[in-house]
Design a protein around this motif. Sequence first.
Motif, PDB file in Angstrom:
ATOM      1  N   UNK A 365      10.087   4.242   2.202  1.00  0.00           N
ATOM      2  CA  UNK A 365      10.918   3.945   1.037  1.00  0.00           C
ATOM      3  C   UNK A 365      10.210   3.015   0.060  1.00  0.00           C
ATOM      4  N   UNK A 366       9.509   2.017   0.562  1.00  0.00           N
ATOM      5  CA  UNK A 366       8.782   1.082  -0.307  1.00  0.00           C
ATOM      6  C   UNK A 366       7.712   1.816  -1.101  1.00  0.00           C
ATOM      7  N   UNK A 367       6.958   2.677  -0.444  1.00  0.00           N
ATOM      8  CA  UNK A 367       5.872   3.390  -1.120  1.00  0.00           C
ATOM      9  C   UNK A 367       6.387   4.247  -2.267  1.00  0.00           C
ATOM     10  N   UNK A 368       7.549   4.845  -2.100  1.00  0.00           N
ATOM     11  CA  UNK A 368       8.072   5.731  -3.133  1.00  0.00           C
ATOM     12  C   UNK A 368       8.800   4.993  -4.247  1.00  0.00           C
ATOM     13  N   UNK A 369       9.365   3.830  -3.945  1.00  0.00           N
ATOM     14  CA  UNK A 369      10.263   3.207  -4.925  1.00  0.00           C
ATOM     15  C   UNK A 369       9.697   1.950  -5.587  1.00  0.00           C
ATOM     16  N   UNK A 370       8.784   1.253  -4.950  1.00  0.00           N
ATOM     17  CA  UNK A 370       8.230   0.032  -5.541  1.00  0.00           C
ATOM     18  C   UNK A 370       6.848   0.336  -6.110  1.00  0.00           C
ATOM     19  N   UNK A 371       6.746   0.319  -7.431  1.00  0.00           N
ATOM     20  CA  UNK A 371       5.527   0.694  -8.137  1.00  0.00           C
ATOM     21  C   UNK A 371       4.914  -0.534  -8.804  1.00  0.00           C
ATOM     22  N   UNK A 372       3.574  -0.611  -8.766  1.00  0.00           N
ATOM     23  CA  UNK A 372       2.841  -1.717  -9.390  1.00  0.00           C
ATOM     24  C   UNK A 372       3.279  -3.061  -8.800  1.00  0.00           C
ATOM     25  N   UNK A 373       3.268  -3.129  -7.490  1.00  0.00           N
ATOM     26  CA  UNK A 373       3.687  -4.344  -6.789  1.00  0.00           C
ATOM     27  C   UNK A 373       2.596  -5.408  -6.900  1.00  0.00           C
ATOM     28  N   UNK A 374       3.000  -6.611  -7.263  1.00  0.00           N
ATOM     29  CA  UNK A 374       2.063  -7.728  -7.384  1.00  0.00           C
ATOM     30  C   UNK A 374       2.738  -9.006  -6.908  1.00  0.00           C
ATOM     31  N   UNK A 375       1.932  -9.940  -6.458  1.00  0.00           N
ATOM     32  CA  UNK A 375       2.458 -11.272  -6.172  1.00  0.00           C
ATOM     33  C   UNK A 375       2.821 -11.951  -7.481  1.00  0.00           C
ATOM     34  N   UNK A 376       3.904 -12.692  -7.472  1.00  0.00           N
ATOM     35  CA  UNK A 376       4.280 -13.438  -8.674  1.00  0.00           C
ATOM     36  C   UNK A 376       3.210 -14.479  -8.988  1.00  0.00           C
ATOM     37  N   UNK A 377       3.011 -14.792 -10.272  1.00  0.00           N
ATOM     38  CA  UNK A 377       2.014 -15.798 -10.648  1.00  0.00           C
ATOM     39  C   UNK A 377       2.220 -17.107  -9.876  1.00  0.00           C
ATOM     40  N   UNK A 378       1.115 -17.670  -9.436  1.00  0.00           N
ATOM     41  CA  UNK A 378       1.124 -18.948  -8.712  1.00  0.00           C
ATOM     42  C   UNK A 378       1.809 -18.860  -7.342  1.00  0.00           C
ATOM     43  N   UNK A 379       2.005 -17.649  -6.831  1.00  0.00           N
ATOM     44  CA  UNK A 379       2.581 -17.518  -5.485  1.00  0.00           C
ATOM     45  C   UNK A 379       1.621 -18.099  -4.460  1.00  0.00           C
ATOM     46  N   UNK A 380       2.140 -18.920  -3.593  1.00  0.00           N
ATOM     47  CA  UNK A 380       1.347 -19.542  -2.519  1.00  0.00           C
ATOM     48  C   UNK A 380       1.975 -19.132  -1.196  1.00  0.00           C
ATOM     49  N   UNK A 381       1.354 -18.179  -0.515  1.00  0.00           N
ATOM     50  CA  UNK A 381       1.927 -17.624   0.706  1.00  0.00           C
ATOM     51  C   UNK A 381       1.612 -18.552   1.873  1.00  0.00           C
ATOM     52  N   UNK A 382       2.666 -19.129   2.436  1.00  0.00           N
ATOM     53  CA  UNK A 382       2.521 -20.055   3.563  1.00  0.00           C
ATOM     54  C   UNK A 382       3.115 -19.391   4.798  1.00  0.00           C
ATOM     55  N   UNK A 383       2.371 -19.428   5.903  1.00  0.00           N
ATOM     56  CA  UNK A 383       2.818 -18.822   7.142  1.00  0.00           C
ATOM     57  C   UNK A 383       3.289 -19.891   8.119  1.00  0.00           C
ATOM     58  N   UNK A 384       4.353 -19.601   8.851  1.00  0.00           N
ATOM     59  CA  UNK A 384       4.580 -20.352  10.078  1.00  0.00           C
ATOM     60  C   UNK A 384       3.806 -19.626  11.171  1.00  0.00           C
TER      61      UNK A 384
END
Length: 404
Positions: A365-384
């Motif tokens: 579903x994601x592949x078909x419906x979400x197009x041009x996916x990008x991280x938002x500007x200044x996104x800082x991905x932090x993991x636990x």
Amino acid sequence: METSASGGPITDEWVERHFDHLSPELARDFHPTLARARAKCPVAHSDQYGGFWYATKYEDVLRIAQDWKTFSSELGITVPNLGAGMKVLPVTIDPPLQRTFKRLINVHFTPAKIAPWEEPTRRLVTGLIDDFIERGECDFMKDFARPYPGLAFFDLALHAPSDDLDEVNHYATMASLPHIEESRDCLMKLAGWISEFIERRRKEEPRGDVVDAVMNAEVEGRPITHEEVIGTVQLLVLGGLETTAGVLGAAMQRFCEHPEILEELRANPERIPAAVEELLRLDGSFICIGRTARHDVEFEGHQIKEGEQILIYWASANRDEAEFPDADSFDLDRTSNRHIAFGAGPHRCVGSNLARMNLRIALEEIAQRLVDVRLQPDADIDFHSTFNRAPLSVPITFTPGPRS
């Protein structure tokens, strides 16, 4: 610069002698640090938390996981132990008793058993995407990855009230973070919720599901205890929510950084099952588990004494170049993918079929419906990153689309 838990650089000495699996610095530099361990000290002893061993190479991790007679799950499951007083069954017991509990669960998660869940699962995925697709932005973890596996599991597997989802999702997420103060309290609250849920179910008509099977089981010729029921259901909850959410969150981060992957899956959806396996291998969120030596044993030239604990890193094994050529690369054409993202040995995850189905449907579903996916500007991905690993937040933008 890479830093250790003490604030200094992550040095070879830190990796070889002071490895701290709970340190936030390890969470931020996770895979490179484990790669250094595989190269320099595949089996090493850390002086943290009173001392423990850890293993990072595929062959060693697999050997320990399969040898339950030497490396016990019952004698110690975590380093350090949460001390919460409630066993998570059957992952904290060894065969032959472990097999009794696992058989109760396995039959309810076979491919044939979960096949009827596909259509309602797809409706759920469609509805979740509908809720944010017109905005052109969302926090993928908050809006999709975390609610999705819980909603699916509680409805289809446990037949539990959907109104309880947010509460239980919070407990399960916090219980996965043993280095924070709230963790133990949430683990106990989760057990309390399960206890109340079981009492409600006992007053209802049987549904023929895994909850009925566990509640009415006999163990070694006696009725299962209430505490054993709680422990078994707790495993299902802890094993099925944050783990799937973590894979989805890491996958979305990868798609944003490598948009060609999602483009390939959109053009060739038949490749999505292979993509699921690569995502599990590279970013499986069930990253490690603890075992305890039943007796003195020599292992790869090291003397491990009775009672000493050892962490085995599935996440490191799955990036071992000795097993997976070009191990850090996402490769849809990988000819051999014997990853152990679901563990190995007698304690291999009983929910692997369900997790694969949930991931496959989500990617379709994601592949078909979400197009041009990008991280938002200044996104800082932090993991636990403790025993499960998941992004705390994945803020994304995409081309707004229509509701289904």
